[in-house]
Scaffold this motif. Structure first.
Motif, PDB file in Angstrom:
ATOM      1  N   GLY A 151      38.576  33.070  33.387  1.00 34.67           N
ATOM      2  CA  GLY A 151      39.326  32.127  32.574  1.00 34.67           C
ATOM      3  C   GLY A 151      40.390  31.351  33.310  1.00 34.67           C
ATOM      4  N   THR A 152      40.603  31.663  34.576  1.00 35.92           N
ATOM      5  CA  THR A 152      41.663  30.981  35.332  1.00 35.92           C
ATOM      6  C   THR A 152      41.153  30.284  36.592  1.00 35.92           C
ATOM      7  N   LEU A 153      39.968  30.669  37.075  1.00 32.07           N
ATOM      8  CA  LEU A 153      39.426  30.080  38.303  1.00 32.07           C
ATOM      9  C   LEU A 153      38.201  29.229  37.994  1.00 32.07           C
ATOM     10  N   ARG A 154      37.861  28.335  38.899  1.00 33.53           N
ATOM     11  CA  ARG A 154      36.627  27.565  38.758  1.00 33.53           C
ATOM     12  C   ARG A 154      35.428  28.494  38.881  1.00 33.53           C
ATOM     13  N   ALA A 155      34.298  28.085  38.299  1.00 34.79           N
ATOM     14  CA  ALA A 155      33.112  28.942  38.272  1.00 34.79           C
ATOM     15  C   ALA A 155      32.644  29.310  39.673  1.00 34.79           C
ATOM     16  N   GLU A 156      32.666  28.343  40.598  1.00 36.90           N
ATOM     17  CA  GLU A 156      32.211  28.632  41.957  1.00 36.90           C
ATOM     18  C   GLU A 156      33.139  29.618  42.662  1.00 36.90           C
ATOM     19  N   VAL A 157      34.426  29.488  42.413  1.00 37.08           N
ATOM     20  CA  VAL A 157      35.395  30.414  43.002  1.00 37.08           C
ATOM     21  C   VAL A 157      35.230  31.800  42.384  1.00 37.08           C
ATOM     22  N   THR A 158      35.005  31.828  41.078  1.00 37.38           N
ATOM     23  CA  THR A 158      34.782  33.112  40.407  1.00 37.38           C
ATOM     24  C   THR A 158      33.558  33.814  40.972  1.00 37.38           C
ATOM     25  N   LEU A 159      32.479  33.064  41.200  1.00 34.01           N
ATOM     26  CA  LEU A 159      31.254  33.643  41.768  1.00 34.01           C
ATOM     27  C   LEU A 159      31.533  34.309  43.107  1.00 34.01           C
ATOM     28  N   ALA A 160      32.236  33.610  43.988  1.00 32.40           N
ATOM     29  CA  ALA A 160      32.531  34.156  45.313  1.00 32.40           C
ATOM     30  C   ALA A 160      33.525  35.309  45.232  1.00 32.40           C
ATOM     31  N   ALA A 161      34.585  35.133  44.449  1.00 31.26           N
ATOM     32  CA  ALA A 161      35.630  36.148  44.379  1.00 31.26           C
ATOM     33  C   ALA A 161      35.122  37.431  43.725  1.00 31.26           C
ATOM     34  N   ALA A 162      34.324  37.309  42.674  1.00 28.53           N
ATOM     35  CA  ALA A 162      33.823  38.495  41.980  1.00 28.53           C
ATOM     36  C   ALA A 162      32.917  39.322  42.888  1.00 28.53           C
ATOM     37  N   ASN A 163      32.067  38.653  43.656  1.00 30.75           N
ATOM     38  CA  ASN A 163      31.190  39.383  44.582  1.00 30.75           C
ATOM     39  C   ASN A 163      31.971  39.993  45.734  1.00 30.75           C
ATOM     40  N   LEU A 164      33.014  39.294  46.206  1.00 33.97           N
ATOM     41  CA  LEU A 164      33.838  39.834  47.279  1.00 33.97           C
ATOM     42  C   LEU A 164      34.571  41.087  46.817  1.00 33.97           C
ATOM     43  N   VAL A 165      35.171  41.031  45.638  1.00 32.76           N
ATOM     44  CA  VAL A 165      35.872  42.204  45.097  1.00 32.76           C
ATOM     45  C   VAL A 165      34.901  43.358  44.892  1.00 32.76           C
ATOM     46  N   TYR A 166      33.702  43.042  44.423  1.00 33.66           N
ATOM     47  CA  TYR A 166      32.665  44.060  44.216  1.00 33.66           C
ATOM     48  C   TYR A 166      32.365  44.794  45.520  1.00 33.66           C
ATOM     49  N   LEU A 167      32.176  44.050  46.596  1.00 33.14           N
ATOM     50  CA  LEU A 167      31.861  44.668  47.885  1.00 33.14           C
ATOM     51  C   LEU A 167      33.041  45.468  48.422  1.00 33.14           C
ATOM     52  N   LEU A 168      34.252  44.939  48.272  1.00 27.86           N
ATOM     53  CA  LEU A 168      35.434  45.648  48.762  1.00 27.86           C
ATOM     54  C   LEU A 168      35.628  46.973  48.019  1.00 27.86           C
ATOM     55  N   LEU A 169      35.490  46.941  46.698  1.00 23.91           N
ATOM     56  CA  LEU A 169      35.686  48.170  45.922  1.00 23.91           C
ATOM     57  C   LEU A 169      34.538  49.154  46.116  1.00 23.91           C
ATOM     58  N   LEU A 170      33.339  48.642  46.432  1.00 23.52           N
ATOM     59  CA  LEU A 170      32.221  49.528  46.751  1.00 23.52           C
ATOM     60  C   LEU A 170      32.559  50.407  47.950  1.00 23.52           C
ATOM     61  N   VAL A 171      33.243  49.818  48.932  1.00 26.81           N
ATOM     62  CA  VAL A 171      33.594  50.544  50.158  1.00 26.81           C
ATOM     63  C   VAL A 171      34.914  51.295  50.007  1.00 26.81           C
ATOM     64  N   LEU A 172      35.909  50.657  49.372  1.00 26.49           N
ATOM     65  CA  LEU A 172      37.265  51.199  49.361  1.00 26.49           C
ATOM     66  C   LEU A 172      37.644  51.918  48.072  1.00 26.49           C
ATOM     67  N   GLY A 173      36.764  51.905  47.076  1.00 28.12           N
ATOM     68  CA  GLY A 173      37.126  52.450  45.771  1.00 28.12           C
ATOM     69  C   GLY A 173      36.686  53.874  45.530  1.00 28.12           C
ATOM     70  N   GLY A 174      36.305  54.607  46.579  1.00 23.78           N
ATOM     71  CA  GLY A 174      35.900  55.991  46.395  1.00 23.78           C
ATOM     72  C   GLY A 174      34.521  56.148  45.784  1.00 23.78           C
ATOM     73  N   ILE A 175      33.720  55.093  45.810  1.00 24.08           N
ATOM     74  CA  ILE A 175      32.398  55.125  45.181  1.00 24.08           C
ATOM     75  C   ILE A 175      31.375  55.798  46.081  1.00 24.08           C
ATOM     76  N   VAL A 176      31.317  55.381  47.349  1.00 24.67           N
ATOM     77  CA  VAL A 176      30.367  55.987  48.287  1.00 24.67           C
ATOM     78  C   VAL A 176      31.061  56.667  49.461  1.00 24.67           C
ATOM     79  N   ILE A 177      32.358  56.469  49.592  1.00 24.28           N
ATOM     80  CA  ILE A 177      33.140  57.117  50.641  1.00 24.28           C
ATOM     81  C   ILE A 177      34.321  57.821  49.985  1.00 24.28           C
ATOM     82  N   PRO A 178      34.497  59.126  50.187  1.00 28.37           N
ATOM     83  CA  PRO A 178      35.622  59.844  49.555  1.00 28.37           C
ATOM     84  C   PRO A 178      36.961  59.228  49.948  1.00 28.37           C
ATOM     85  N   LEU A 179      37.881  59.200  48.998  1.00 30.60           N
ATOM     86  CA  LEU A 179      39.190  58.608  49.275  1.00 30.60           C
ATOM     87  C   LEU A 179      39.945  59.376  50.350  1.00 30.60           C
ATOM     88  N   ASP A 180      39.671  60.692  50.478  1.00 29.69           N
ATOM     89  CA  ASP A 180      40.390  61.464  51.494  1.00 29.69           C
ATOM     90  C   ASP A 180      39.913  61.174  52.908  1.00 29.69           C
TER      91      ASP A 180
END
Length: 238
Positions: A151-180
């Motif tokens: 609701g605040t970014l352009r659609a193209e920016v949202t597309l890129a930003a949403a996928n970037l956040v998805y990849l970052l949290l996949l690695v850094l969010g404790g999903i496949v790598i333990p936080l410890d």
């Protein structure tokens, strides 16, 4: 009006079969891939016991955040939301309807991921009710952030930003790598992210067999409240 909008959003989702298929299948493929490849340390957990809660968290993130943000961003770009803006539907009802709609997709994802996990030897040890509470809290947290972005970014920016956040949290969010496995100074920060709280909360219940972790639910609730408040304030219809 809220019920009618939820029904409309569900019909709209079912018509987009390709996106629905990818959203449901990608977490299953990742679970099968990571379960068969010994590429990271899972700490004190058996591999499948560690992976299934993490992949469930990933499924929630992919549906409630990435897919929702991108779809809403393009609805806004193509004028769909502008048409809704002139209807009696309040802004909060639109945001809540979209958040409720993703729960239907997540039900399918939970069945698919859980079913594959059981086939691979996973045996959940905690309360199903506690797991559902955490998933619902995570859904609203990610949906709030996805709608804020859309609701605040352009659609193209949202597309890129949403996928970037998805990849970052996949690695850094404790999903496949333990936080410890991360530096001590970084662990509290990662645990306070929606992905970290959701993955750790599900793992606490389903792998450790512990009671509902209210601290993790509190983190997710805080993200949800802050995200929806910001989206209700700054969400633009066009």
């Amino acid at each position: 009006m809220l019920v009618a909008q939820v029904a409309f959003e569900v019909r709209l989702l079912l018509r987009n079969g390709e996106q629905l298929l990818l959203t449901a299948i990608i977490p299953v493929v990742l679970l099968a891939l990571f379960a068969g490849i010994d590429v990271f340390d899972t700490g004190g957990y058996e591999r499948i016991d560690f992976l299934v809660p993490g992949i469930l968290a990933l499924a929630v993130m992919s549906t409630a955040f990435t897919s929702l943000a991108i779809a809403t961003g393009y609805e806004r770009r193509y004028g769909v939301l502008r048409r809704l803006a002139v209807s009696p539907l309040p802004r909060w009802a639109l945001l809540l309807a979209k958040a409720l709609t993703v729960l239907a997709v997540e039900m399918v994802q939970v069945v698919l991921v859980g079913g594959l996990g059981v086939a691979l030897g996973w045996r959940p040890s905690g309360s199903a009710v506690a797991a559902v509470v955490i998933i619902i809290a995570g859904t609203f947290a990610f949906a709030a952030l996805g709608l804020l972005m859309a609701g605040t970014l352009r659609a193209e920016v949202t597309l890129a930003a949403a996928n970037l956040v998805y990849l970052l949290l996949l690695v850094l969010g404790g999903i496949v790598i333990p936080l410890d496995q991360f530096p001590d100074t970084l662990q509290p920060v990662l645990a306070a992210t929606p992905a970290g709280a959701l993955a750790d909360g599900l793992r606490t219940v389903l792998a450790d067999g512990a009671a509902l972790p209210w601290d993790r639910v509190g983190v997710l609730a805080a993200w949800a409240v802050a995200g929806f408040a910001a989206a209700a304030r700054w969400f633009r219809w066009d």
